[in-house]
Design an enzyme around this catalytic site. Structure first.
Site, PDB file in Angstrom:
ATOM      1  N   HIS A  17       1.046  -0.964   0.392  1.00 33.57           N
ATOM      2  CA  HIS A  17      -0.065  -0.107   0.082  1.00 33.57           C
ATOM      3  C   HIS A  17       0.646   1.104  -0.313  1.00 33.57           C
ATOM      4  O   HIS A  17       0.767   2.261  -0.674  1.00 33.57           O
ATOM      5  CB  HIS A  17      -0.998   0.115   1.295  1.00 33.57           C
ATOM      6  CG  HIS A  17      -2.184  -1.263   1.348  1.00 33.57           C
ATOM      7  ND1 HIS A  17      -2.139  -1.624   3.135  1.00 33.57           N
ATOM      8  CD2 HIS A  17      -2.892  -0.969   0.315  1.00 33.57           C
ATOM      9  CE1 HIS A  17      -3.251  -2.541   2.226  1.00 33.57           C
ATOM     10  NE2 HIS A  17      -3.257  -1.981   0.860  1.00 33.57           N
ATOM     11  N   LYS A  41     -18.684  -3.936  11.481  1.00 31.31           N
ATOM     12  CA  LYS A  41     -16.876  -3.669  11.782  1.00 31.31           C
ATOM     13  C   LYS A  41     -16.634  -4.904  13.031  1.00 31.31           C
ATOM     14  O   LYS A  41     -15.104  -4.990  12.274  1.00 31.31           O
ATOM     15  CB  LYS A  41     -17.701  -3.015  13.636  1.00 31.31           C
ATOM     16  CG  LYS A  41     -17.039  -1.522  13.062  1.00 31.31           C
ATOM     17  CD  LYS A  41     -17.003  -0.866  14.548  1.00 31.31           C
ATOM     18  CE  LYS A  41     -16.465   0.022  14.913  1.00 31.31           C
ATOM     19  NZ  LYS A  41     -16.710   0.584  16.009  1.00 31.31           N
ATOM     20  N   ARG A  91      -2.382  -5.816  -8.863  1.00 32.67           N
ATOM     21  CA  ARG A  91      -0.926  -6.920  -8.330  1.00 32.67           C
ATOM     22  C   ARG A  91      -1.473  -8.111  -9.226  1.00 32.67           C
ATOM     23  O   ARG A  91      -0.034  -8.634  -9.736  1.00 32.67           O
ATOM     24  CB  ARG A  91      -1.311  -8.013  -6.872  1.00 32.67           C
ATOM     25  CG  ARG A  91      -0.802  -7.172  -5.843  1.00 32.67           C
ATOM     26  CD  ARG A  91      -1.608  -7.187  -4.729  1.00 32.67           C
ATOM     27  NE  ARG A  91      -3.399  -6.762  -4.244  1.00 32.67           N
ATOM     28  CZ  ARG A  91      -4.176  -6.852  -3.420  1.00 32.67           C
ATOM     29  NH1 ARG A  91      -3.499  -7.565  -2.385  1.00 32.67           N
ATOM     30  NH2 ARG A  91      -5.498  -6.841  -3.590  1.00 32.67           N
ATOM     31  N   SER A 128      -3.414  -7.410   2.374  1.00 31.05           N
ATOM     32  CA  SER A 128      -3.462  -7.354   3.768  1.00 31.05           C
ATOM     33  C   SER A 128      -4.146  -8.884   4.569  1.00 31.05           C
ATOM     34  O   SER A 128      -4.045  -9.169   5.721  1.00 31.05           O
ATOM     35  CB  SER A 128      -4.883  -5.861   4.168  1.00 31.05           C
ATOM     36  OG  SER A 128      -3.857  -5.200   4.046  1.00 31.05           O
TER      37      SER A 128
HETATM   38  P1  ADP Z   1      -5.800  -5.839   0.519  1.00 31.40           P
HETATM   39  O1  ADP Z   1      -6.396  -6.275  -0.969  1.00 31.40           O
HETATM   40  O2  ADP Z   1      -4.238  -6.146   0.770  1.00 31.40           O
HETATM   41  O3  ADP Z   1      -6.758  -6.257   1.385  1.00 31.40           O
HETATM   42  P2  ADP Z   1      -7.516  -3.015   0.017  1.00 31.40           P
HETATM   43  O4  ADP Z   1      -8.686  -3.266   0.365  1.00 31.40           O
HETATM   44  O5  ADP Z   1      -6.656  -2.472   1.103  1.00 31.40           O
HETATM   45  O6  ADP Z   1      -6.182  -4.302   0.154  1.00 31.40           O
HETATM   46  O7  ADP Z   1      -6.899  -2.611  -0.676  1.00 31.40           O
HETATM   47  C1  ADP Z   1      -6.302  -1.094  -1.208  1.00 31.40           C
HETATM   48  C2  ADP Z   1      -5.878  -0.732  -2.726  1.00 31.40           C
HETATM   49  O8  ADP Z   1      -4.597  -0.646  -2.651  1.00 31.40           O
HETATM   50  C3  ADP Z   1      -6.440  -1.765  -3.537  1.00 31.40           C
HETATM   51  O9  ADP Z   1      -6.710  -1.346  -4.621  1.00 31.40           O
HETATM   52  C4  ADP Z   1      -5.070  -3.302  -4.224  1.00 31.40           C
HETATM   53  O10 ADP Z   1      -5.115  -3.584  -5.401  1.00 31.40           O
HETATM   54  C5  ADP Z   1      -4.374  -2.103  -3.465  1.00 31.40           C
HETATM   55  N1  ADP Z   1      -2.727  -2.747  -2.832  1.00 31.40           N
HETATM   56  C6  ADP Z   1      -2.927  -3.631  -1.822  1.00 31.40           C
HETATM   57  N2  ADP Z   1      -2.565  -4.771  -1.720  1.00 31.40           N
HETATM   58  C7  ADP Z   1      -1.411  -3.996  -2.680  1.00 31.40           C
HETATM   59  C8  ADP Z   1       0.286  -4.226  -3.291  1.00 31.40           C
HETATM   60  N3  ADP Z   1       0.930  -6.019  -2.451  1.00 31.40           N
HETATM   61  N4  ADP Z   1       0.386  -3.941  -4.264  1.00 31.40           N
HETATM   62  C9  ADP Z   1       0.120  -3.402  -4.949  1.00 31.40           C
HETATM   63  N5  ADP Z   1      -1.337  -2.529  -4.857  1.00 31.40           N
HETATM   64  C10 ADP Z   1      -1.378  -2.835  -3.317  1.00 31.40           C
END
Ligand code: ADP
Length: 164
Positions: A17, A41, A91, A128
């Site tokens: 992120h 939640k 990704r 995550s």
């Molecule tokens: P996750 O899928 O890890 O739970 P989020 O829902 O918080 O993540 O994703 C927020 C944004 O960050 C999305 O656009 C997701 O594709 C991107 N993202 C999450 N992890 C990575 C990573 N390792 N590399 C690039 N982008 C990422």
């Protein structure tokens, strides 16, 4: 002034992120990192406040970042905050189908465009949910998340290698 919106659940924020946020901050005047306020939640590991606080700390070196939260439609939040574009990290192909559909839906709803930034290869396996799972069972995630996040996970689940 061009404003980008980086939405996500950030439960918790990972190095993947941070990489996307830093790179977005280089291309836009301002970046709003918007944490989804999850109505269920109990499903998230960290509260909305904790997720925002960790993001604020790990993005502290970036001067053009704001951390906010949103509930409801992302396009409504984008309009309220004057965001010009949504920026997402990609990704693998597994992200693509869903992200493309979301981008097209958001475009149809409000005309807002989504920009995709490809993940840095060293983070392409990081999510995550996987970090939570590894940390829950005592795995070492210190190279995958900022130090303060590793500490928070350790407080939550115990130290890697310790019996639980
Ligand atoms: P996750 O899928 O890890 O739970 P989020 O829902 O918080 O993540 O994703 C927020 C944004 O960050 C999305 O656009 C997701 O594709 C991107 N993202 C999450 N992890 C990575 C990573 N390792 N590399 C690039 N982008 C990422």
């Amino acid at each position: 002034m061009a404003i980008a919106l980086c939405p996500g659940s950030f439960d918790p924020v990972t190095n993947g992120h941070v990489d996307i946020i830093e790179r977005t901050a280089r291309h836009f005047d301002e970046v709003i990192v918007a944490v989804i306020r999850n109505p269920q939640k109990s499903q998230s590991l960290f509260t909305l406040e904790e997720r925002q606080e960790m993001l604020r700390e790990v993005c502290g070196h970036l001067s053009n970042i704001r951390i906010e939260y949103f509930k409801g439609l992302l396009v409504d939040f984008a309009a309220e905050h004057g965001a010009d574009a949504i920026v997402k990290g990609l990704r693998a192909v597994s992200d693509f189908d869903y992200e493309l559909q979301m981008a097209q839906m958001n475009q149809r709803l409000s005309g807002i465009d989504t920009f995709f930034i490809s993940t840095s290869p060293q983070y392409s396996f990081l999510s995550s949910s996987l970090v939570r799972e590894v940390a829950r069972f005592g795995g070492d995630v210190s190279s995958m998340v900022p130090a303060l996040v590793a500490k928070r996970l350790e407080e939550r689940f115990g130290r890697a290698g310790e019996p639980r």
